[in-house]
Design an enzyme around this catalytic site. Structure first.
Site, PDB file in Angstrom:
ATOM      1  N   LEU A 153       0.858  -1.192   0.000  1.00 18.43           N
ATOM      2  CA  LEU A 153       0.000   0.000   0.000  1.00 18.43           C
ATOM      3  C   LEU A 153       0.895   1.243   0.000  1.00 18.43           C
ATOM      4  O   LEU A 153       0.932   2.013   0.955  1.00 18.43           O
ATOM      5  CB  LEU A 153      -0.946   0.003   1.204  1.00 18.43           C
ATOM      6  CG  LEU A 153      -2.120   0.982   1.073  1.00 18.43           C
ATOM      7  CD1 LEU A 153      -3.186   0.425   0.129  1.00 18.43           C
ATOM      8  CD2 LEU A 153      -2.750   1.271   2.446  1.00 18.43           C
ATOM      9  N   GLY A 154       1.622   1.392  -1.121  1.00 16.05           N
ATOM     10  CA  GLY A 154       2.463   2.582  -1.299  1.00 16.05           C
ATOM     11  C   GLY A 154       1.706   3.594  -2.135  1.00 16.05           C
ATOM     12  O   GLY A 154       0.479   3.685  -2.068  1.00 16.05           O
ATOM     13  N   ARG A 155       2.455   4.347  -2.939  1.00 22.05           N
ATOM     14  CA  ARG A 155       1.817   5.397  -3.762  1.00 22.05           C
ATOM     15  C   ARG A 155       0.759   4.802  -4.682  1.00 22.05           C
ATOM     16  O   ARG A 155      -0.385   5.273  -4.735  1.00 22.05           O
ATOM     17  CB  ARG A 155       2.893   6.126  -4.591  1.00 22.05           C
ATOM     18  CG  ARG A 155       3.814   7.003  -3.769  1.00 22.05           C
ATOM     19  CD  ARG A 155       5.023   7.432  -4.561  1.00 22.05           C
ATOM     20  NE  ARG A 155       5.883   6.300  -4.870  1.00 22.05           N
ATOM     21  CZ  ARG A 155       7.190   6.226  -4.563  1.00 22.05           C
ATOM     22  NH1 ARG A 155       7.794   7.245  -3.989  1.00 22.05           N
ATOM     23  NH2 ARG A 155       7.900   5.162  -4.857  1.00 22.05           N
ATOM     24  N   ARG A 176       5.309  -3.920   5.226  1.00 24.79           N
ATOM     25  CA  ARG A 176       6.153  -4.256   6.391  1.00 24.79           C
ATOM     26  C   ARG A 176       5.855  -3.313   7.553  1.00 24.79           C
ATOM     27  O   ARG A 176       5.903  -3.703   8.712  1.00 24.79           O
ATOM     28  CB  ARG A 176       7.636  -4.180   6.001  1.00 24.79           C
ATOM     29  CG  ARG A 176       8.052  -5.280   5.040  1.00 24.79           C
ATOM     30  CD  ARG A 176       9.388  -4.997   4.414  1.00 24.79           C
ATOM     31  NE  ARG A 176       9.360  -3.763   3.637  1.00 24.79           N
ATOM     32  CZ  ARG A 176      10.341  -3.315   2.889  1.00 24.79           C
ATOM     33  NH1 ARG A 176      11.463  -3.998   2.817  1.00 24.79           N
ATOM     34  NH2 ARG A 176      10.220  -2.198   2.207  1.00 24.79           N
ATOM     35  N   ARG A 233       5.852  -6.421 -10.003  1.00 27.18           N
ATOM     36  CA  ARG A 233       6.915  -7.044 -10.785  1.00 27.18           C
ATOM     37  C   ARG A 233       6.629  -8.540 -10.877  1.00 27.18           C
ATOM     38  O   ARG A 233       6.211  -9.164  -9.892  1.00 27.18           O
ATOM     39  CB  ARG A 233       8.277  -6.840 -10.115  1.00 27.18           C
ATOM     40  CG  ARG A 233       8.869  -5.462 -10.314  1.00 27.18           C
ATOM     41  CD  ARG A 233       9.344  -5.244 -11.756  1.00 27.18           C
ATOM     42  NE  ARG A 233       9.908  -3.911 -11.969  1.00 27.18           N
ATOM     43  CZ  ARG A 233       9.211  -2.855 -12.396  1.00 27.18           C
ATOM     44  NH1 ARG A 233       7.922  -2.956 -12.664  1.00 27.18           N
ATOM     45  NH2 ARG A 233       9.807  -1.703 -12.576  1.00 27.18           N
ATOM     46  N   GLU A 262      10.022 -11.085 -18.892  1.00 27.90           N
ATOM     47  CA  GLU A 262       9.412 -10.290 -19.974  1.00 27.90           C
ATOM     48  C   GLU A 262      10.387 -10.132 -21.145  1.00 27.90           C
ATOM     49  O   GLU A 262      11.587  -9.980 -20.926  1.00 27.90           O
ATOM     50  CB  GLU A 262       9.018  -8.914 -19.427  1.00 27.90           C
ATOM     51  CG  GLU A 262       7.931  -9.037 -18.363  1.00 27.90           C
ATOM     52  CD  GLU A 262       7.564  -7.707 -17.711  1.00 27.90           C
ATOM     53  OE1 GLU A 262       8.114  -6.667 -18.116  1.00 27.90           O
ATOM     54  OE2 GLU A 262       6.743  -7.734 -16.801  1.00 27.90           O
ATOM     55  N   HIS A 280       2.653  -5.494 -19.924  1.00 35.13           N
ATOM     56  CA  HIS A 280       3.319  -4.467 -19.094  1.00 35.13           C
ATOM     57  C   HIS A 280       3.000  -3.054 -19.612  1.00 35.13           C
ATOM     58  O   HIS A 280       3.889  -2.308 -20.009  1.00 35.13           O
ATOM     59  CB  HIS A 280       4.839  -4.697 -19.053  1.00 35.13           C
ATOM     60  CG  HIS A 280       5.515  -4.041 -17.887  1.00 35.13           C
ATOM     61  ND1 HIS A 280       6.616  -4.571 -17.262  1.00 35.13           N
ATOM     62  CD2 HIS A 280       5.238  -2.883 -17.226  1.00 35.13           C
ATOM     63  CE1 HIS A 280       7.006  -3.770 -16.281  1.00 35.13           C
ATOM     64  NE2 HIS A 280       6.179  -2.726 -16.233  1.00 35.13           N
TER      65      HIS A 280
END
Ligand code: NAP
Ligand code: 8YV
Length: 324
Positions: A153-155, A176, A233, A262, A280
């Site tokens: 739950l970042g940007r 974390r 990723r 990829e 992607h």
């Protein structure tokens, strides 16, 4: 040294606007790949900046005695050995924020495609099957009634959460460190998150700490109604375990924008009926990629001019520009 007199290396392919701006604003040098053997020691000594969208190893970094900054295209910089660069006093920058909304929009689209089979329904129409066979079959999966878990739950994760909250869905997350600016239930481990949700969205950075974190146990915890959406990723997903879980209906479906190798997508994944696959493209609009390109070059210009980098990666946040 000012930015205008600096020599910037572009190893391998990069967005056209990055290349055009570097050629206009610096002395530009291009090589086909990030392979130091493609340059003489004299040519390498002239390089003070690198602009890249490729793997940058510690050995490659060490081949440039006067390197001051590596400006990486993309917010994820797992391909750049930033820890090593930091130990050498070399700045590394990435392109956060300018792509968060685009990637979050794409994630919601991929989630809906996965559940409601819109790409398949459109293919059905285009093939004339609506006329020949009647309505497209009802989808067994729906967004309605789902509980979402966000791994990272970042940007971008938060931008996805805000969107899905507006769709009326409860949100849980695992990071974390617990965030103190959201009310969503936090889980201190991924298995705990997977066991209470039926829709797991993976948007953590790549790298050793998240390598194959979504494995057979996590998929089993997600359960037979579970849907996995992966936009961080490919390395974070154990792909053979995912293929087995989809084939054996241990989970219901998956939507993937990123892959372990990829652009090679396992044939077994492509043959499964219960996956939605994108190449992607989460940030891949002209406007968002241009904003990312500008941030790459603006970081180079700032740092090489003796100003602070605009978006230093955390490993390099404390670095000061060395006098030329
Ligand atoms: P960010 O703001 O740094 O957020 C990363 C989140 O992941 C944080 O909440 C972080 O929280 C969590 N995290 C990191 N390592 C973790 C671990 N080992 N275990 C649990 N949680 C962990 O990054 P962002 O801007 O949202 O971007 C996230 C990633 O999305 C990028 O790194 C990139 O790989 C990917 N991405 C993909 C596309 C695409 O085209 N598909 C486009 C843009 C970005 P804690 O530090 O508290 O753990
Ligand atoms: C880009 C991404 O497609 O920002 C990232 O981390 O994965 C994408 O926005 C990629 O970086 C292009 O090289």
């Amino acid at each position: 040294m000012s930015a205008a007199g600096s020599t910037v290396l572009i190893p391998g392919g990069i967005h056209a606007r990055v290349r055009e701006r570097i050629e206009a604003e610096f002395d530009a040098v291009s090589i086909a790949a990030a392979d130091a053997a493609l340059m003489t020691p004299e040519a390498r000594a002239k390089i003070s900046g690198i602009a890249c969208a490729t793997v940058i190893t510690s050995d490659f970094i060490d081949a440039f005695p006067n390197l001051s900054i590596i400006a990486s295209f993309g917010v994820g910089y797992d391909a750049v050995d930033a820890k090593h660069a930091a130990t050498r006093g070399i700045m590394v920058t990435n392109t956060p924020d300018v792509l968060s909304d685009e990637v979050a929009d794409t994630t919601v689209g991929l989630l809906l495609n996965t559940l409601r089979e819109f790409p398949k329904a459109e293919a059905y129409l285009r093939a004339g099957r609506w006329v020949a066979e009647g309505s497209y079959p009802l989808t067994s999966l729906t967004l309605r009634g789902r509980t979402v878990g966000i791994f990272g739950l970042g940007r971008i994760g938060l931008a996805i959460a805000r969107r899905l909250e507006a769709f009326g869905l409860p949100i849980n997350y695992h990071t974390r460190t617990k965030r103190n600016d959201v009310d969503y239930p936090w889980h201190d481990n991924l298995a705990g998150l997977a066991s209470v949700v039926d829709t797991l969205i993976v948007v953590v950075p790549g790298g050793a700490a998240t390598e194959k974190a979504v494995n057979a146990d996590i998929l089993a915890a997600l359960g037979p109604k579970g849907v996995l959406i992966s936009v961080g990723r490919g390395s974070t997903i154990d792909e053979p375990a995912l293929i087995a879980a989809l084939a054996d209906h241990k989970i219901a479906a998956a939507g993937l924008d990123v892959f372990a190798d990829e652009p090679n997508v396992p044939q077994a994944l492509m043959e499964l009926p219960n996956v939605s696959l994108l190449p992607h493209v989460a940030s891949a609009s002209v406007s968002t990629r241009n904003a990312m390109a500008d941030l790459v070059v603006d970081n180079l210009a700032a740092w090489l001019d003796g100003r602070p980098a605009i978006t230093a990666v955390p490993e390099c946040a404390g670095l000061d520009r060395k006098p030329a």
